[in-house]
Design an enzyme around this catalytic site. Structure first.
Site, PDB file in Angstrom:
ATOM      1  N   THR A 154       0.406 -13.622  -5.714  1.00 44.08           N
ATOM      2  CA  THR A 154       1.054 -12.310  -5.768  1.00 44.08           C
ATOM      3  C   THR A 154       1.997 -12.221  -4.565  1.00 44.08           C
ATOM      4  OG1 THR A 154      -0.941 -11.374  -4.751  1.00 44.08           O
ATOM      5  CG2 THR A 154      -0.688 -11.124  -7.124  1.00 44.08           C
ATOM      6  N   LYS A 180      -5.930 -17.379  -4.302  1.00 40.59           N
ATOM      7  CA  LYS A 180      -4.817 -16.538  -3.882  1.00 40.59           C
ATOM      8  C   LYS A 180      -5.389 -15.393  -3.063  1.00 40.59           C
ATOM      9  CE  LYS A 180      -3.539 -13.116  -5.424  1.00 40.59           C
ATOM     10  NZ  LYS A 180      -3.751 -11.622  -5.253  1.00 40.59           N
ATOM     11  N   THR A 191      -6.250  -8.528  -4.488  1.00 43.56           N
ATOM     12  CA  THR A 191      -6.922  -9.357  -3.513  1.00 43.56           C
ATOM     13  C   THR A 191      -7.175 -10.795  -3.842  1.00 43.56           C
ATOM     14  OG1 THR A 191      -8.078  -7.487  -2.745  1.00 43.56           O
ATOM     15  CG2 THR A 191      -9.020  -9.532  -2.171  1.00 43.56           C
ATOM     16  N   GLU A 277      -0.794 -10.876   4.931  1.00 42.90           N
ATOM     17  CA  GLU A 277       0.531 -10.240   4.895  1.00 42.90           C
ATOM     18  C   GLU A 277       1.076 -10.021   6.293  1.00 42.90           C
ATOM     19  OE1 GLU A 277      -0.400  -6.894   2.549  1.00 42.90           O
ATOM     20  OE2 GLU A 277       0.186  -7.871   0.682  1.00 42.90           O
ATOM     21  N   ASN A 408       3.266  -3.235   2.994  1.00 36.82           N
ATOM     22  CA  ASN A 408       2.359  -2.313   2.315  1.00 36.82           C
ATOM     23  C   ASN A 408       2.917  -0.912   2.122  1.00 36.82           C
ATOM     24  OD1 ASN A 408      -0.172  -3.715   1.651  1.00 36.82           O
ATOM     25  ND2 ASN A 408       0.113  -4.374   3.762  1.00 36.82           N
ATOM     26  N   THR A 413       6.865   1.216  -4.594  1.00 41.78           N
ATOM     27  CA  THR A 413       8.087   2.012  -4.812  1.00 41.78           C
ATOM     28  C   THR A 413       9.308   1.116  -4.752  1.00 41.78           C
ATOM     29  OG1 THR A 413       7.976   2.575  -2.480  1.00 41.78           O
ATOM     30  CG2 THR A 413       7.205   4.194  -4.046  1.00 41.78           C
TER      31      THR A 413
END
Lengths: 413, 413
Positions: A154, A180, A191, A277, A408, A413
């Site tokens: 992802t 992943k 997750t 991340e 995040n 959006t």
């Protein structure tokens, strides 16, 4: 020291497995998003799943399948939509996916396990998934592991894969895995998904015990942001194709297999933490002197999960007080006067007393360790001791950077 | 609805209290850093302290004093150095501080409580503190609350203060408070310090019970980054100067006093959450339908503390799936099909089923709520119900911005 060696091939390294990954059109990005792991013969399956009360439909589906102790032939994984918080329709979508793959493979749908990752609250794009299945089945091959690993990503920056090989009796036994994570504990992206294959001959109950213990020393010891996903799934298959003697109870051969399984899980777990991340480095926390291993792991996890420790490491700031504080709120009682804190080779607190140290040199250690100049890998080492007990444990995390917030804040959006 | 009114004066609003804050030279910045709260007569004291195993020397000191049930005349607070993880020397420094203030006030050192906030692992600059005491004592006045509130700030952007007044019997009773937080749960800055004064006549054991319950509904329900400080301290004094009849057991008058104490604590707690490092708005989470209030509070805290929820609010992203997931990992069992999630007036999930909603309008709600256009305050409201139980609870947090990382990555270097 370890009596196994690393080999190539990921989940298709063990005998009797094929895999594939394709672009079915589930992700808006047009990147690969549908993966298959296939055993040529019936395999036993063990699983470890999220503890979140809000769990995804595929997690509920897999739990039921494992409880029924059905033999497993295939795992179908989609990325793009998590099929979590999707109500009754989510359960129907999971069943329909299994049914469609069963028809294409000509096996009972009960032999199929399912996992999903992506946005919470969104149904799987079922038309895209169903139309993709024939192509997915046709693509399955003994060299398909990397393709599968890429299709479950992802926000991961790199695919994550490993395979190890050892000798048990006079036979070669292999364990392979892909996973992943990225916004590891990142519910919106569903997750952590990890899939392990093995060609050992092992009993179902022993395999499940081994996997649960391995998860406690690996996937349960990594933390990116403290959030626990609705979709966390670890599944391990064992199909017996190595044709060793059956391993049905603990003993030297079972221990060898479990050690290799644990090593595979730890490799994958560390790869997830390193790819957290926005992360710039891996943080490894080693705790000793606790009453038992569980207590040590709990303290290690608390330190690896502290936003303040993680921010300090990102700033290359040898702020050992934050490490001491994070050990203190782990929920494990210890005497403050036994606390010892070390960052790399810099001893900063001993017997609960702060020690003088060269702050510039320690900051320089952080810069160099994060850049990968000490170990083979970009790893910052934190060592903590809390007493004279025999309990030891490790945990892994990553630093907390501006980019974590950026990723995040802007995700849906 | 509430039968009290807000008044000015902070901790010096209740009768018989004076306060002061000065620059003693403890902070490198040269900002005010030493505060005193003084009762003209002996007061009873209640306290709630950090649960961190690594606790600061002043916390250990206060715990001992409260255990001995000594009457209290003064609280001395320094900012700049936390006196945590300072070993034996830290305990000696705390004792010496109390002794010096006792001499200056001509009262026994046992009547003095102590609190510290600042960098962990650093000794208090004792020479600066000791030389500052005469000036501090001379400055104490009935209008000194604001000055004291400013002197305990660390990375706080604004001083935090409140006072309320009600009538009990035919007498006026007042409760006042000041606090500091900011990187609220920010061990390096010693986190949360809160001091409450009251002029009611109340028994020590009842006062402690009231304070513990008030803390559970206020300071224990806010979260900025999940870290628990070594120095968290809430102390409440009651000096009897309102000359009401003695309140020694629960009843209408005690309930009135406890409600006002709770309101003071909630005001201060929300002020800390709103001023969280880098925060752009306050997040209020309301949970209902849980088995009991404790369970509801636990779920509310989990949502308010989720990095993913906080990042989404910062991005003005109505990402309700993250809210559902954070409710799910709170550690409180509930049935997924009873889950209801609402953001402002936007109902997003009911009976565990996702509902269609206007994403642009919901994002717009977040923008306007964070800008303070709905309530008097810049508050985003999240409402969650998990079943048919009678348990309700609230928690408060703030959004997670780039600036949080910036502040914490660069704090000591």
């Amino acid at each position: 020291m370890s009596d196994w060696q690393e080999i190539t091939g990921g989940v298709t390294a063990p005998r009797g497995y094929r895999a594939a990954g394709i672009t079915a059109g589930l992700k808006p990005s047009g990147l690969p998003d549908l993966a298959l792991i296939l055993s040529d013969v019936d395999a036993i399956a063990a699983g470890v799943f999220t503890t979140n009360q809000v769990c995804a439909a595929p997690v509920e589906y897999c739990r039921q399948r494992l409880q029924a102790k059905a033999s497993t032939r295939a795992i179908l994984v989609n990325a793009g939509q998590a099929n979590a918080a999707t109500g009754e329709q989510g359960g129907k979508d999971a069943l329909e996916s299994a049914k469609a793959l069963g028809q294409a493979l000509n096996i009972p749908p009960e032999s199929i396990l399912i996992a999903s990752t992506g946005v919470i609250g969104q149904r799987i794009r079922m038309d895209a998934l169903l139309s993709g299945i024939p192509q997915l089945v046709a693509a399955a091959s003994e060299t398909g592991s990397d393709s599968a690993a890429r299709s479950i990503m992802t926000t991961d920056l790199v695919p994550k894969s490993i395979a190890l090989e050892t000798t048990i009796g006079d036979r070669t036994v292999r364990v392979g895995g892909i996973c992943k994570g990225s916004g590891m504990i990142h519910p919106n992206m569903a997750t952590l998904l990890a899939f392990v294959t093995c060609d050992a001959v092992v009993s179902t109950s022993l395999w499940q015990q081994m996997l649960s213990r391995a998860a406690d020393k690996s996937f349960n010891q990594i933390t990116v942001d403290g959030d626990t996903s609705t979709n966390d799934t670890l599944i391990a298959l064992a199909n017996g194709q190595s044709r060793t003697a059956a391993i049905t109870e603990m003993g030297p051969e079972a221990e060898k297999l479990e050690a290799m399984l644990t090593a595979v899980c730890q490799h994958l777990a560390k790869a997830i933490a390193r790819d957290g991340e926005g992360a710039t480095c891996l943080i490894e926390v080693q705790v000793s002197g606790a009453a038992d291993d569980k207590a040590a792991r709990q303290i290690a996890r608390s330190i690896a999960g502290s936003s303040l420790v993680k921010s300090a490491i990102f700033g290359r700031d040898p702020n050992w007080g934050r490490i001491a504080a994070a050990a203190g709120y782990a929920g494990v009682p210890f005497e403050q006067e036994n606390l010892r804190v070390q960052l790399g080779d810099f001893l900063m607190m001993e017997n609960g007393q702060p020690l003088p140290f060269d702050r510039a040199a320690a900051s320089n250690y952080l810069k160099q360790a994060a850049a990968g100049e000490y170990l083979k890998e970009d790893t910052v080492l934190i060592s903590v001791s809390v007493g004279n007990g025999h309990g030891t444990g490790k945990a892994w995390g990553c630093d907390l950077s501006y980019d974590y917030v950026k990723i995040n804040a802007e995700y849906t959006t």
